[in-house]
Design an enzyme around this catalytic site. Structure first.
Site, short mmCIF file in Angstrom:
data_model
loop_
_atom_site.label_atom_id
_atom_site.label_comp_id
_atom_site.label_asym_id
_atom_site.label_seq_id
_atom_site.Cartn_x
_atom_site.Cartn_y
_atom_site.Cartn_z
N LYS A 86 -56.54 -14.93 -74.44
CA LYS A 86 -56.91 -14.31 -75.72
C LYS A 86 -57.11 -15.36 -76.81
CE LYS A 86 -54.26 -10.77 -76.41
NZ LYS A 86 -53.19 -9.82 -76.83
N LYS B 105 -45.01 -14.65 -74.33
CA LYS B 105 -44.68 -13.24 -74.60
C LYS B 105 -43.20 -13.04 -74.35
CE LYS B 105 -46.95 -9.41 -75.62
NZ LYS B 105 -48.28 -9.36 -76.23
N HIS C 37 -50.78 -26.01 -73.60
CA HIS C 37 -51.86 -26.97 -73.86
C HIS C 37 -52.14 -27.07 -75.36
CE1 HIS C 37 -53.82 -23.14 -73.84
NE2 HIS C 37 -54.91 -23.65 -74.34
N ARG C 38 -51.76 -26.02 -76.08
CA ARG C 38 -51.77 -26.05 -77.54
C ARG C 38 -50.40 -25.54 -77.98
NH1 ARG C 38 -56.15 -28.07 -77.32
NH2 ARG C 38 -58.21 -27.22 -77.79
N1 GLU Z 1 -48.46 -8.76 -79.76
C1 GLU Z 1 -49.78 -9.02 -80.19
C2 GLU Z 1 -50.69 -9.27 -79.00
O1 GLU Z 1 -50.45 -8.81 -77.92
C3 GLU Z 1 -49.84 -10.10 -81.26
C4 GLU Z 1 -49.37 -11.46 -80.84
C5 GLU Z 1 -49.25 -12.45 -81.99
O2 GLU Z 1 -49.65 -12.15 -83.09
O3 GLU Z 1 -48.72 -13.54 -81.74
O4 GLU Z 1 -51.72 -9.88 -79.11
#
Ligand code: GLU
Length: 468
Positions: free
Chosen positions: A93, A105, A64-65
């Site tokens: 997050k 991820k 969405h972004r």
């Molecule tokens: N791996 C980190 C997390 O779980 C950082 C992710 C990021 O900076 O894109 O939030």
């Protein structure tokens, strides 16, 4: 994880509580929870004369972004379910702390300790090529960062691989964050997640009425803290909290057990010991306890799990004694443990908020890369000069010398690190305030409130764009 639910289902179950409060219709709820795409790559690499086959994943939870954002993990615990759960957490997050990214991820099934630096470079470059070629890595669409088992070194190799494939992409440096500073990285990114944990706790302790609910009193000063995991997140969180807020790190749990010192452990010295000896055992002046899991249940004021997911589960939640848990890891509390802990009145500052510092500073790094200029480069000396003029004017008007310590504060232009930490602090404060407001609106816990904050934003953008 000792519970019956997978990590993915565990995250979804906690999100369901928020969806129910918001009375989100089923289709929309599914659209929000579902992982958009998952790529699995299997690739061979010749190592010490033999061909080894590696498996890696990149899950994009939401778009969405754009870009979608999230780290790449190197570990033998990595699997598709884990990567999908972590990608989902990235979506929430980013939304909670107002970072305009989707969630993603990646993970590679590997034990980094078994390979030399040269071998890791070959494997990482090959993995990066797979992700780039399949459309899962670029400055505009999907931007990795460090996670467990990866760091600046891996990010530099990924950057270089992308640059060689797309030298005409003027924004190539933004294809990955968490890079070394002399390769387009930003000051403060390494410690950002730990710093974010510190800022989250500071903000929580600015609300005495919330602190009172935990049975704790006063500020952070003197609080007894147990930290699980002295990796990049746990180390910086513990070090900064001890050095700058006066907390006592009374125990650190690592792979080989725990060390305990009621007077407070020397965190930099412990980290040094850990890197030289590969464990915490034998750390001078501290009591060693081989059963690390038992130390999670130790009497303390704040428990900071900063290692793996699922460490507080249905099997030990009833015995946790800390009244406050700050979730520095991703997913340290399972959905079943969450129910038990809530019933017991234990306050949890949820992962999707507490550990957001990493991605917040990644966002700053990405902007720095797109603008091709270091933060503060244009205004630093100008601000300094203005400060000097103000001091001069006050001295002339009052005919009294300006106190030296105030002069140096006023005649000061912010460095990039100052600006990064200021932006991080502001994002964490605002994140908590939004969570707090919603927790009062619905009379609910912080985790559910945090997911409500996130879902409202994600849903808004789906509805605005008509994507569902
Ligand atoms: N791996 C980190 C997390 O779980 C950082 C992710 C990021 O900076 O894109 O939030």
């Amino acid at each position: 994880m000792r519970d019956n639910l997978s990590f993915r289902d565990s995250v979804d179950r906690m999100v369901d509580r928020a969806l129910a409060l918001l009375e989100v219709e089923d289709g929309m709820a599914q659209a929000i929870k579902a992982c958009n795409t998952v790529l699995t790559v299997t690739f061979p690499v010749r190592i010490r004369g033999r061909i080894e086959v590696f498996t890696g994943w990149r899950a994009t939870h939401s778009i969405h972004r754009l870009p979608s954002k999230g780290g790449i993990r190197y570990a033998t615990t990595v699997n598709q379910d884990e990567v999908e759960a972590l990608a989902a957490l990235m979506t929430y997050k980013c939304a909670i702390v107002n970072v305009p990214f989707g969630g993603s991820k990646g993970g590679l099934y590997i034990d980094p300790a078994k390979y030399s630096r040269e071998e890791m470079e070959i494997i990482t470059r090959r993995f990066a090529r797979e992700l780039i070629r399949k459309g899962f890595l670029s400055p505009a669409t999907n931007v990795p960062a460090p996670d467990m088992g990866t760091g600046q070194r891996e990010m530099a190799w990924i950057l270089d691989t992308y640059k060689h494939l797309y030298p005409e992409d003027i924004n190539y440096a933004a294809c990955v964050t968490g890079k070394p500073v002399n390769h387009g990285g930003i000051q403060g990114r390494v410690e950002a997640t730990g710093r974010g944990v510190q800022y989250a706790l500071r903000e929580f302790f600015r609300h005495p009425e919330e602190v009172a609910k935990t049975g704790l009193e006063g500020g952070l000063e003197g609080k007894r803290v147990v930290v699980q995991g002295l990796g990049n997140v746990g180390y910086h969180a513990a070090r900064l909290l001890a050095a700058e807020d006066g907390v006592r790190i009374v125990a650190v749990i690592e792979r080989d057990g725990a060390v305990i010192d009621p007077a407070g452990l020397d965190i930099p010295a412990l980290r040094q010991h850990l890197s030289e000896r590969g464990g915490v055992k034998g750390f001078p002046g501290a009591r060693y306890e081989p059963d690390g899991a038992a130390v999670l249940e130790m009497d303390c004021d704040i428990l900071i799990p900063a290692a793996l997911e699922g460490v507080i589960h249905a099997g030990n939640a009833a015995r946790i004694r800390a009244p406050l848990i700050a979730e520095a890891a991703n997913g340290p509390v399972t959905a079943e443990a969450d129910v038990i802990l809530r019933e017991r009145g234990i306050t949890m500052l949820p992962d999707a908020f507490v550990n957001a510092g990493g991605v917040i500073v990644s966002y700053f790094e990405w902007i720095r890369n797109l603008s091709h200029i270091r933060f503060g480069r244009m205004e630093r000396r100008f601000d300094e000069l203005r400060g000097r003029h103000i001091v001069d004017a006050i001295e002339r008007m009052t005919e009294a010398p300006f106190p030296d310590h105030l002069r140096s504060e006023l005649v000061y232009g912010a460095t990039e690190l100052d600006l990064v930490n200021s932006g991080l602090d502001d994002s964490m404060r605002q994140g908590f305030q939004e969570i707090l407001e919603v927790s009062r609106e619905f009379d609910t816990d912080y985790r559910t409130a945090a997911f409500v904050v996130a879902i409202r934003k994600v849903m808004r953008s789906y509805l605005d764009m008509g994507v569902y």
